[in-house]
Design an enzyme around this catalytic site. Structure first.
Site, short mmCIF file in Angstrom:
data_model
loop_
_atom_site.label_atom_id
_atom_site.label_comp_id
_atom_site.label_asym_id
_atom_site.label_seq_id
_atom_site.Cartn_x
_atom_site.Cartn_y
_atom_site.Cartn_z
N GLU A 163 0.82 -1.22 0.00
CA GLU A 163 0.00 0.00 0.00
C GLU A 163 0.85 1.27 0.00
O GLU A 163 1.18 1.81 1.05
CB GLU A 163 -0.94 0.00 1.22
CG GLU A 163 -1.88 1.20 1.24
CD GLU A 163 -2.83 1.23 2.44
OE1 GLU A 163 -2.76 0.32 3.30
OE2 GLU A 163 -3.64 2.16 2.52
N ARG A 193 -12.35 3.95 5.42
CA ARG A 193 -13.26 5.07 5.73
C ARG A 193 -14.49 5.09 4.85
O ARG A 193 -15.60 5.39 5.31
CB ARG A 193 -12.51 6.40 5.62
CG ARG A 193 -11.69 6.70 6.85
CD ARG A 193 -10.72 7.83 6.61
NE ARG A 193 -9.60 7.44 5.77
CZ ARG A 193 -8.59 8.23 5.45
NH1 ARG A 193 -8.58 9.48 5.89
NH2 ARG A 193 -7.59 7.80 4.72
N GLY A 220 -10.02 9.02 2.26
CA GLY A 220 -10.73 10.21 2.75
C GLY A 220 -11.81 10.68 1.80
O GLY A 220 -12.50 11.66 2.07
N LYS A 235 -2.32 -1.83 -3.45
CA LYS A 235 -3.39 -0.99 -2.88
C LYS A 235 -2.96 0.47 -2.98
O LYS A 235 -2.38 1.02 -2.04
CB LYS A 235 -3.63 -1.41 -1.43
CG LYS A 235 -4.65 -0.55 -0.70
CD LYS A 235 -5.07 -1.19 0.61
CE LYS A 235 -5.92 -0.23 1.43
NZ LYS A 235 -6.64 -0.89 2.52
P1 13P Z 1 -8.97 4.26 3.61
O1 13P Z 1 -9.87 3.49 2.69
O2 13P Z 1 -9.72 4.95 4.72
O3 13P Z 1 -7.98 5.10 2.91
O4 13P Z 1 -8.12 3.18 4.40
C1 13P Z 1 -7.56 2.15 3.71
C2 13P Z 1 -6.51 1.62 4.58
O5 13P Z 1 -5.37 1.87 4.35
C3 13P Z 1 -6.76 0.83 5.74
O6 13P Z 1 -5.91 -0.25 5.68
#
Ligand code: 13P
Length: 366
Positions: free
Chosen positions: A179, A309, A265, A221
């Protein structure tokens, strides 16, 4: 290693079968607590447990969710009547993965920038989680944009750590979710986000290749390409999806099976609408151009979601720590996960009126 690669590629197929996706609920305790504080929810371990129980006991969650990402604390927690969360997930055929990074620390000699920590002792922790039944892992590295940031030092250090995490994870037979996030906070425009994301993804794949990470057995990701939240020019959905797909085509090798976007966000509604438009574009390519169809049925990777989120936030607002709101909260979670599954199929209908979903949380993650 061949057996492990087969196991990992099968895990990826199961996670995303029937256009399901991943629900990220791996907020560290400080991040989860900060969200509770914003909404006036008392910060206690019991409330964190209760919130996670509400999510995981959402009826039919498995229709749209193939896997959940947990935080270490949640792995050992139980439902109020005593059965463990892991048992509940097994019964519902939902795979579980675990966030294994230890959050961000300031980068030496670069006080305005951060680097993700957690490589020390990681091999032993991975074996423990594999023993508990985890089949995938996640490591998040986030960079911010300003006029002069990120520096090359920050990009390279984070890309190197992501690749070393991914190699250790594959060694343990756990699919790594890599990520690299370019954050949405700031006043930068769409082009600047594209420029920095391109630089970061190129560095990440250079380091993944150096470490000989098997690209077929990982999940990327990334962020979508978006203007900063405070940029006066907010582009339309088509511009954002075209720019995002172009950036991915220029940086992400075709061997990667799935790009599962983070929401970063965005409101739940916008995140689904943008994912929908990307998948719609994909199916249009497949159905209208015979040449492309013969060359390759669709884009090289599946476009999926691994949202936190954009799935949790509207429901968390509804919950507010009040247990009697359970039904409304679980309905909201179920609606959002199904909306994202529809977005993967290119059949999501965006909400036309402003709604609670449109709220954007400004809370930063750790
Ligand atoms: P968000 O979808 O809120 O950006 O979070 C993804 C995340 O990195 C949680 O692992």
């Amino acid at each position: 290693m061949d057996m492990l690669i087969k196991k990992m590629t099968n895990t990826i197929k199961t996670l995303f079968a029937e256009e399901r996706g991943i629900l990220a609920m791996d907020e560290s305790n400080p991040t989860c607590n900060q969200r509770f504080i914003e909404l006036g929810i008392p910060v206690t371990e019991e409330n964190r447990r209760a919130w996670r129980e509400l999510i995981l006991t959402t009826p039919d969650l498995h229709h749209a969710i193939g896997g959940v990402i947990l935080f270490d604390e949640t792995v050992y927690q139980q439902q109020h009547h005593g059965a463990s969360f892991l048992q509940l997930l097994r019964e519902n055929n939902i795979l579980f993965g675990i966030k294994v990074d230890k959050g961000m620390q300031s980068l030496a000699l670069h006080p305005l920038e951060q680097m993700t920590s957690g490589l020390d002792g990681l091999r032993a922790r991975l074996n423990t989680y594999a023993g508990l039944g985890a089949v995938f892992t996640k490591w998040r590295a986030a960079v911010s944009i300003t006029a002069s940031l990120p520096t090359l030092a920050c990009i390279e250090a984070n890309a190197d750590a992501l690749a070393r995490f991914a190699a250790l994870s594959q060694e343990a037979g756990l699919v790594p979710i890599v990520e690299p996030e370019v954050m949405m906070t700031g006043t930068h425009n769409l082009d600047r986000c594209r420029e920095v994301t391109t630089q970061f993804l190129r560095a990440v794949f250079r380091h993944l290749n150096q470490q000989e990470v098997v690209l077929e057995a990982m999940i990327l990701k990334p962020n979508m390409i978006l203007p900063g939240a405070d940029c006066p020019m907010q582009e339309d959905i088509d511009t954002i999806t075209n720019t995002t797909i172009t950036c991915m085509l220029e940086t992400v090798p075709a061997a990667v099976p799935v790009i599962a976007f983070l929401s970063g966000g965005q409101s739940g509604d916008l995140a689904s609408a943008r994912l929908n438009a990307m998948n719609l574009r994909d199916s249009r390519i497949a159905s209208t151009s015979d040449d492309l169809k013969n060359l390759k049925q669709t884009l090289p990777w599946q476009l999926a979601f691994s949202f936190s989120r954009a799935i949790q936030f509207p429901a968390l607002q509804l919950w507010g720590g009040v247990h009697e709101h359970k039904k409304a909260v679980q309905d909201a979670i179920y609606r959002r996960v199904c909306d994202n599954q529809r977005a993967r199929r290119g059949v999501y209908q965006q909400l036309l009126e402003p709604s609670i979903d449109r709220a954007i949380t400004g809370v930063q993650k750790q």
